[in-house]
Motif scaffolding. Sequence first.
Motif, PDB file in Angstrom:
ATOM      1  N   PHE A  23       1.610  -6.254  -6.186  1.00 33.81           N
ATOM      2  CA  PHE A  23       0.425  -5.630  -6.787  1.00 33.81           C
ATOM      3  C   PHE A  23       0.453  -5.350  -8.220  1.00 33.81           C
ATOM      4  O   PHE A  23      -0.363  -5.165  -8.977  1.00 33.81           O
ATOM      5  CB  PHE A  23      -0.488  -4.720  -6.060  1.00 33.81           C
ATOM      6  CG  PHE A  23      -0.891  -5.311  -4.760  1.00 33.81           C
ATOM      7  CD1 PHE A  23      -1.845  -6.037  -4.436  1.00 33.81           C
ATOM      8  CD2 PHE A  23      -0.153  -4.720  -3.351  1.00 33.81           C
ATOM      9  CE1 PHE A  23      -2.140  -6.469  -3.250  1.00 33.81           C
ATOM     10  CE2 PHE A  23      -0.548  -5.197  -2.270  1.00 33.81           C
ATOM     11  CZ  PHE A  23      -1.430  -6.173  -1.983  1.00 33.81           C
ATOM     12  N   GLU A  24       1.494  -4.484  -8.581  1.00 33.61           N
ATOM     13  CA  GLU A  24       1.751  -3.888  -9.730  1.00 33.61           C
ATOM     14  C   GLU A  24       1.820  -4.728 -10.834  1.00 33.61           C
ATOM     15  O   GLU A  24       1.733  -4.348 -12.005  1.00 33.61           O
ATOM     16  CB  GLU A  24       2.966  -2.999  -9.600  1.00 33.61           C
ATOM     17  CG  GLU A  24       4.089  -3.845  -9.614  1.00 33.61           C
ATOM     18  CD  GLU A  24       4.666  -4.394  -7.862  1.00 33.61           C
ATOM     19  OE1 GLU A  24       3.813  -4.130  -7.088  1.00 33.61           O
ATOM     20  OE2 GLU A  24       5.643  -4.976  -7.868  1.00 33.61           O
ATOM     21  N   ARG A 125      -3.737   0.095  -2.428  1.00 32.82           N
ATOM     22  CA  ARG A 125      -2.558  -0.424  -3.365  1.00 32.82           C
ATOM     23  C   ARG A 125      -1.139  -0.311  -2.717  1.00 32.82           C
ATOM     24  O   ARG A 125      -0.184   0.146  -3.248  1.00 32.82           O
ATOM     25  CB  ARG A 125      -2.448   0.174  -4.929  1.00 32.82           C
ATOM     26  CG  ARG A 125      -3.826  -0.099  -5.674  1.00 32.82           C
ATOM     27  CD  ARG A 125      -3.545   0.253  -6.944  1.00 32.82           C
ATOM     28  NE  ARG A 125      -3.374   1.684  -7.183  1.00 32.82           N
ATOM     29  CZ  ARG A 125      -4.148   2.566  -7.383  1.00 32.82           C
ATOM     30  NH1 ARG A 125      -5.267   2.525  -7.017  1.00 32.82           N
ATOM     31  NH2 ARG A 125      -3.809   3.644  -7.513  1.00 32.82           N
ATOM     32  N   ALA A 267      -7.239  -3.202  -8.012  1.00 33.24           N
ATOM     33  CA  ALA A 267      -5.723  -3.492  -8.294  1.00 33.24           C
ATOM     34  C   ALA A 267      -5.354  -3.008  -9.608  1.00 33.24           C
ATOM     35  O   ALA A 267      -3.861  -3.155  -9.823  1.00 33.24           O
ATOM     36  CB  ALA A 267      -5.720  -5.251  -8.266  1.00 33.24           C
TER      37      ALA A 267
END
Length: 379
Positions: A23-24, A125, A267
Amino acid sequence: MKTPLVEQSLRVEPVETAPGEGFETLAALAPQPAKRRRGRTVLWAVALGAALVASVVAAVTIGPAGLAPSDVVASVLAHLGIGEPTLSPLRDGIVWELRMPRVLTAAAVGAGLALCGAVMQALTRNPLADPYLLGLSSGASVGAVVVIVLGVGLLLPLAAFAGALAALIATLALAGAAGRGGGRGPGGGLSPTRTVLAGLAVSSMFGAITSLVIFWSATGDSYREILNWLLGSLAGTDWVSVAIAGGALVAIGIPLIASARTLDAFAFGDAAASALGVHVGRSRVLLLGGTALLTGALVAVSGSIGFVGLILPHGVRLLVGSRHRALLPLSALAGALFLVWADTAARTLFDPRELPVGIITALIGGPVFALLLMRRRVS
């Protein structure tokens, strides 16, 4: 009042992670051409939808009493008022009263759990998030175990749902109180970290209560029934179960799927989502509440079934990336397909004995998640 810049930002398609990325990295990747992305999504949706329909028919035919696909189609059409009944009452009862409700319940539960998993992973997250992260499974277990011990099993779905709802309220209250004590960020008191930690605390507490009730009161048949429910089982489901699971999936799942743009904004982090016009605190509470209500309804008819909401969203991301407009509906289809076959295996592999489907999902989900973990190179 939104500024023109924010209005323009809200119309921009959120960027997408490449399959297998975390996700990062979402903000660092360029989006694929829209036409190619939509074409791939439609292709997978058609493929998974067709596979699900075929799997439902095939799963109904599998069992000690052999049936043909034509028998299944004939029974369904007859009960829908299309044509005349052609099956004997016994064969029609096997299709319509025993196997079809169970298979459809499995499909609805699998779709709902996978959808909730994808939403939870976006909101927190946290790639390890699943529908039970907020203590919902433990809360539902307390309600179910209490009514089983008291001998009022007819109230089990209601008690399990009430327990899951109580766990949700406790988790949100604890996370909110922790936020007020430690200061508020852009997301208010319900930051992802505080929510996850609160869920773990509530889960431990309700798990201890369940263990205490079992140790103190459960004996004989009630102990077996409790164990079967805690491991997750679709045995004994009927058309009422289909109505509960399917109705909850439609009533709550569709609004969750419609929240795809909001989840894309999450996100980027709470601050970026707020800059894009998302009311972070309110949206998080509504989405968490929706996933909790849906999970509670599903757990009420199926017991605690793990790994579906954890591994299926990750598998779908490998196919279509992380855009939630594609991820959410395809995760639901994949979850339905997965649980239909997992439950079919649970009731047939060791015939005449039947395994709780939660054992099958764990046996499959553990190794699959390990492979996904290695492929993603998560540190």
